[in-house]
Design an enzyme around this catalytic site. Structure first.
Site, PDB file in Angstrom:
ATOM      1  N   GLU A  16       0.356  -1.183   0.361  1.00 14.11           N
ATOM      2  CA  GLU A  16       0.309  -0.080  -0.286  1.00 14.11           C
ATOM      3  C   GLU A  16       0.549   1.937  -0.093  1.00 14.11           C
ATOM      4  O   GLU A  16       2.014   1.059   0.730  1.00 14.11           O
ATOM      5  CB  GLU A  16      -1.364  -0.163   0.883  1.00 14.11           C
ATOM      6  CG  GLU A  16      -2.047  -0.854   1.465  1.00 14.11           C
ATOM      7  CD  GLU A  16      -2.701  -1.506  -0.053  1.00 14.11           C
ATOM      8  OE1 GLU A  16      -3.140  -0.257  -0.220  1.00 14.11           O
ATOM      9  OE2 GLU A  16      -2.531  -2.686  -0.205  1.00 14.11           O
ATOM     10  N   HIS A 188      -7.359  -3.842   0.381  1.00 11.82           N
ATOM     11  CA  HIS A 188      -6.991  -2.767   0.167  1.00 11.82           C
ATOM     12  C   HIS A 188      -6.377  -3.055   1.363  1.00 11.82           C
ATOM     13  O   HIS A 188      -6.147  -1.408   1.922  1.00 11.82           O
ATOM     14  CB  HIS A 188      -7.478  -1.511  -0.135  1.00 11.82           C
ATOM     15  CG  HIS A 188      -8.343  -1.447  -1.219  1.00 11.82           C
ATOM     16  ND1 HIS A 188      -7.720  -1.555  -2.382  1.00 11.82           N
ATOM     17  CD2 HIS A 188      -9.288  -1.852  -1.794  1.00 11.82           C
ATOM     18  CE1 HIS A 188      -7.608  -1.582  -3.339  1.00 11.82           C
ATOM     19  NE2 HIS A 188      -9.648  -1.939  -3.007  1.00 11.82           N
TER      20      HIS A 188
END
EC number: 3.1.11.2
Length: 236
Positions: A16, A188
C-alpha cells in the site's frame, strides 16, 4: 532466452502506498506470505472441501511513514494517513526495514519467486525504487511472477481468445468472486490483499506453477518506478 530457475519458495507480496505511479509514490505498508512450493502443489482444504491457507506459512507485515503525503484517494482506499502513521511512531522505509525483509527472505528455501497482482506495473517497480534508494538488493536468483497477465494468458489459451474472455475483469476482488462466489475480506490492506491473492493462486496452482517455471522474470530485470532521491544509508 534461458528459462528462469525453478523456485522453491513463493513469496506473495502486496504494497500500500501514497499514490499512483505518476505521483512518485512511497511505500506505507508491505505484507509478504512465504509458502513452500510443496504446499502449493498439495493445497489444503477444510472439512467442507474449501481451500484454506497452508498451515506452514511465514508472514511479515510492516507499516511505515512515508515522506511524501498520501493523495486523498490513496488515503481513502487504504485507510492509512501520514498522521496516523506518525502518531503510531512509524519510521519510513529505512535500513531497518531492509534488514527485516532480507532476514525474512533468508529464512526461505531458494530460489524465491515474488508473486504480486499487477506486480510488473506497480509492486515490483516501487519496491525496486525503495531498495535502490538505500543501495539494497535481493538475492541474485530471485524471480518475479505477476498473476494479472498470467491469469489473463491462461484464460486466453483456454478460451482461444473469444470476445467473452476479453470482457472479464481481472481485479483481485473480481477473480476472488469468480472463483469462490464470495467477497474478499480486508481489501486494500496489504495483508488482506495477500491473503486473497494466495487463495486465488491456490485455486489455479498447477497452471500458475507451470507458468512461473516457464515465464517468471528475473528480479534483476525489474526497473525502478522512478529514480529515487538520495536517501539515508542502510545504517539508518
Amino acid at each position: 532466452m534461458s528459462e528462469p530457475p525453478r523456485a522453491e519458495t513463493f513469496v506473495f507480496l502486496d504494497l500500500e502506498a501514497t499514490g499512483l505511479p505518476n505521483m512518485d509514490p512511497e511505500i506505507a505498508e508491505i505484507s509478504l506470505f512465504a509458502v513452500h512450493r510443496s504446499s502449493l502443489e498439495n493445497p489444503e482444504r477444510d472439512d467442507s472441501g474449501s481451500l484454506v491457507l497452508p498451515r506452514v506459512l511465514d508472514k511479515l507485515t510492516l507499516c511505515m511513514c512515508p515522506e511524501r503525503p498520501f493523495t486523498a484517494k490513496a488515503s481513502e482506499i487504504t485507510g492509512l494517513s501520514s498522521e496516523s502513521l506518525m502518531h503510531c511512531g512509524k519510521a519510513g522505509f529505512n535500513g531497518a526495514v531492509v534488514r527485516t525483509l532480507q532476514g525474512f527472505l533468508s529464512r526461505q528455501e531458494g530460489p524465491i519467486c515474488l508473486v504480486a497482482h499487477n506486480g510488473f506495473d506497480y509492486d515490483f517497480p516501487l519496491l525496486c525504487t525503495e531498495l535502490q534508494r538505500l543501495g539494497a538488493h535481493l538475492p541474485q536468483d530471485t524471480v518475479c511472477l505477476d498473476t494479472l497477465p498470467a491469469l489473463r494468458g491462461l484464460d486466453r489459451a483456454h478460451s482461444h481468445g473469444t470476445r467473452a474472455q476479453g470482457r472479464k475483469s481481472y481485479s483481485l476482488a473480481s477473480l476472488f468472486h469468480r472463483y469462490f462466489q464470495a467477497e474478499p475480506s480486508a481489501a486494500h490492506s496489504a495483508e488482506g490483499d495477500v491473503h486473497t491473492l494466495l487463495l486465488i493462486f491456490l485455486h489455479r496452482a498447477p497452471e500458475l506453477l507451470a507458468w512461473a517455471d516457464e515465464q517468471a522474470r528475473s528480479w534483476a530485470h525489474i526497473e525502478p518506478m522512478y529514480v529515487p532521491p538520495d536517501g539515508p544509508s542502510l545504517e539508518a
